[in-house]
Design a protein around this motif. Structure first.
Motif, PDB file in Angstrom:
ATOM      1  N   GLN A  33     -32.174  -4.953  43.823  1.00  0.00           N
ATOM      2  CA  GLN A  33     -32.726  -5.966  44.623  1.00  0.00           C
ATOM      3  C   GLN A  33     -32.488  -7.391  43.899  1.00  0.00           C
ATOM      4  O   GLN A  33     -33.582  -7.565  43.270  1.00  0.00           O
ATOM      5  N   PHE A  34     -31.535  -8.226  44.077  1.00  0.00           N
ATOM      6  CA  PHE A  34     -31.194  -9.376  43.373  1.00  0.00           C
ATOM      7  C   PHE A  34     -31.780 -10.523  44.513  1.00  0.00           C
ATOM      8  O   PHE A  34     -31.710 -11.413  43.969  1.00  0.00           O
ATOM      9  N   ARG A  35     -31.957 -10.327  45.478  1.00  0.00           N
ATOM     10  CA  ARG A  35     -32.405 -11.265  46.409  1.00  0.00           C
ATOM     11  C   ARG A  35     -34.079 -11.684  46.519  1.00  0.00           C
ATOM     12  O   ARG A  35     -34.580 -11.544  47.469  1.00  0.00           O
ATOM     13  N   VAL A  77     -32.080 -14.865  42.671  1.00  0.00           N
ATOM     14  CA  VAL A  77     -31.138 -15.418  43.640  1.00  0.00           C
ATOM     15  C   VAL A  77     -30.149 -16.652  43.031  1.00  0.00           C
ATOM     16  O   VAL A  77     -28.885 -16.377  43.229  1.00  0.00           O
ATOM     17  N   THR A  78     -30.918 -17.069  42.343  1.00  0.00           N
ATOM     18  CA  THR A  78     -30.213 -18.226  41.565  1.00  0.00           C
ATOM     19  C   THR A  78     -29.293 -17.808  40.172  1.00  0.00           C
ATOM     20  O   THR A  78     -28.197 -18.178  39.954  1.00  0.00           O
ATOM     21  N   TYR A 124     -25.696  -2.652  54.051  1.00  0.00           N
ATOM     22  CA  TYR A 124     -27.128  -2.530  53.558  1.00  0.00           C
ATOM     23  C   TYR A 124     -27.214  -1.275  52.796  1.00  0.00           C
ATOM     24  O   TYR A 124     -26.899  -0.397  53.414  1.00  0.00           O
ATOM     25  N   HIS A 150     -19.196 -15.665  52.102  1.00  0.00           N
ATOM     26  CA  HIS A 150     -18.927 -14.886  53.095  1.00  0.00           C
ATOM     27  C   HIS A 150     -19.030 -13.207  53.041  1.00  0.00           C
ATOM     28  O   HIS A 150     -18.028 -12.442  53.242  1.00  0.00           O
ATOM     29  N   HIS A 151     -20.011 -12.849  52.310  1.00  0.00           N
ATOM     30  CA  HIS A 151     -20.025 -11.627  51.936  1.00  0.00           C
ATOM     31  C   HIS A 151     -20.089 -10.706  53.211  1.00  0.00           C
ATOM     32  O   HIS A 151     -20.968 -11.001  54.342  1.00  0.00           O
ATOM     33  N   TYR A 202     -28.060 -14.751  39.751  1.00  0.00           N
ATOM     34  CA  TYR A 202     -27.119 -13.856  40.402  1.00  0.00           C
ATOM     35  C   TYR A 202     -26.416 -14.442  41.411  1.00  0.00           C
ATOM     36  O   TYR A 202     -26.867 -13.769  42.519  1.00  0.00           O
ATOM     37  N   ALA A 203     -25.546 -15.154  41.320  1.00  0.00           N
ATOM     38  CA  ALA A 203     -24.964 -16.043  42.715  1.00  0.00           C
ATOM     39  C   ALA A 203     -24.053 -14.887  43.567  1.00  0.00           C
ATOM     40  O   ALA A 203     -23.714 -14.015  43.032  1.00  0.00           O
ATOM     41  N   TYR A 204     -24.283 -15.129  44.889  1.00  0.00           N
ATOM     42  CA  TYR A 204     -23.536 -14.227  45.630  1.00  0.00           C
ATOM     43  C   TYR A 204     -22.287 -14.845  46.169  1.00  0.00           C
ATOM     44  O   TYR A 204     -21.927 -16.096  46.257  1.00  0.00           O
ATOM     45  N   GLN A 205     -21.357 -13.780  46.354  1.00  0.00           N
ATOM     46  CA  GLN A 205     -20.001 -14.137  46.694  1.00  0.00           C
ATOM     47  C   GLN A 205     -20.236 -14.885  48.178  1.00  0.00           C
ATOM     48  O   GLN A 205     -20.763 -14.249  49.264  1.00  0.00           O
TER      49      GLN A 205
END
Length: 82
Positions: free
Chosen positions: A27-29, A8-9, A21, A16-17, A11-14
Protein backbone atom coordinates in the motif's frame (compact mmCIF):
# COMPACT_ATOMS: atom_id res chain seq x y z
CA UNK A 1 12.51 11.58 15.85
CA UNK A 2 9.06 10.47 14.70
CA UNK A 3 8.19 11.55 11.16
CA UNK A 4 5.42 11.07 8.64
CA UNK A 5 6.60 9.67 5.30
CA UNK A 6 4.44 10.62 2.32
CA UNK A 7 4.59 7.43 0.25
CA UNK A 8 2.47 8.94 -2.54
CA UNK A 9 5.12 11.61 -3.06
CA UNK A 10 8.09 9.33 -2.51
CA UNK A 11 6.91 6.60 -4.90
CA UNK A 12 5.52 8.45 -7.91
CA UNK A 13 2.94 6.70 -10.07
CA UNK A 14 3.08 6.01 -13.76
CA UNK A 15 0.78 8.36 -15.69
CA UNK A 16 -2.39 6.79 -17.09
CA UNK A 17 -2.03 3.68 -14.92
CA UNK A 18 -4.42 0.96 -16.05
CA UNK A 19 -3.65 -1.89 -13.65
CA UNK A 20 -6.20 -3.76 -11.57
CA UNK A 21 -6.71 -3.70 -7.80
CA UNK A 22 -4.87 -6.33 -5.71
CA UNK A 23 -6.07 -6.24 -2.06
CA UNK A 24 -2.98 -8.13 -0.81
CA UNK A 25 -0.50 -5.76 -2.50
CA UNK A 26 1.82 -3.21 -0.93
CA UNK A 27 0.00 0.00 0.00
CA UNK A 28 1.96 2.98 -1.33
CA UNK A 29 -0.98 5.38 -1.65
CA UNK A 30 -0.84 6.70 1.91
CA UNK A 31 1.28 8.34 4.57
CA UNK A 32 3.01 6.21 7.17
CA UNK A 33 4.95 6.82 10.38
CA UNK A 34 8.69 6.39 10.51
CA UNK A 35 11.73 7.05 12.67
CA UNK A 36 14.29 9.58 11.44
CA UNK A 37 17.77 8.70 12.72
CA UNK A 38 20.06 10.93 10.70
CA UNK A 39 20.17 13.86 8.26
CA UNK A 40 22.58 13.92 5.33
CA UNK A 41 23.27 16.44 2.60
CA UNK A 42 23.97 15.56 -1.01
CA UNK A 43 26.92 16.99 -2.88
CA UNK A 44 24.52 19.58 -4.37
CA UNK A 45 22.97 20.66 -1.08
CA UNK A 46 19.70 18.68 -0.92
CA UNK A 47 18.73 17.26 2.48
CA UNK A 48 17.85 13.58 2.93
CA UNK A 49 16.77 11.83 6.11
CA UNK A 50 17.72 8.26 7.00
CA UNK A 51 14.34 6.81 7.93
CA UNK A 52 13.01 3.41 9.05
CA UNK A 53 9.34 2.85 8.30
CA UNK A 54 6.94 0.12 7.28
CA UNK A 55 5.08 -0.28 4.01
CA UNK A 56 1.74 -1.85 4.88
CA UNK A 57 0.14 -4.74 3.01
CA UNK A 58 -2.76 -7.00 3.94
CA UNK A 59 -1.68 -9.12 6.90
CA UNK A 60 1.94 -7.95 6.92
CA UNK A 61 4.26 -4.96 7.02
CA UNK A 62 7.52 -4.61 5.12
CA UNK A 63 10.12 -2.70 7.14
CA UNK A 64 12.59 -0.60 5.17
CA UNK A 65 15.40 1.78 6.07
CA UNK A 66 16.80 4.17 3.48
CA UNK A 67 17.53 7.79 2.62
CA UNK A 68 14.35 9.77 1.95
CA UNK A 69 14.28 13.27 0.40
CA UNK A 70 13.51 15.86 3.05
CA UNK A 71 10.51 17.17 1.08
CA UNK A 72 8.74 13.80 1.62
CA UNK A 73 9.08 14.00 5.43
CA UNK A 74 7.16 15.95 8.10
CA UNK A 75 7.36 15.85 11.91
CA UNK A 76 4.79 13.29 13.08
CA UNK A 77 3.34 15.59 15.73
CA UNK A 78 2.39 18.30 13.22
CA UNK A 79 -1.40 18.49 12.59
CA UNK A 80 -2.55 17.25 9.20
CA UNK A 81 0.32 14.80 8.66
CA UNK A 82 -1.56 11.57 9.34
Amino acid sequence: MAVTVDLVTLYAYQPHHSGSYHPDGLQFRKKTLGVLTEWGMTEWGEWFGKVSYTIPAKGREEKVTHWVPGWALRPADRPGNG
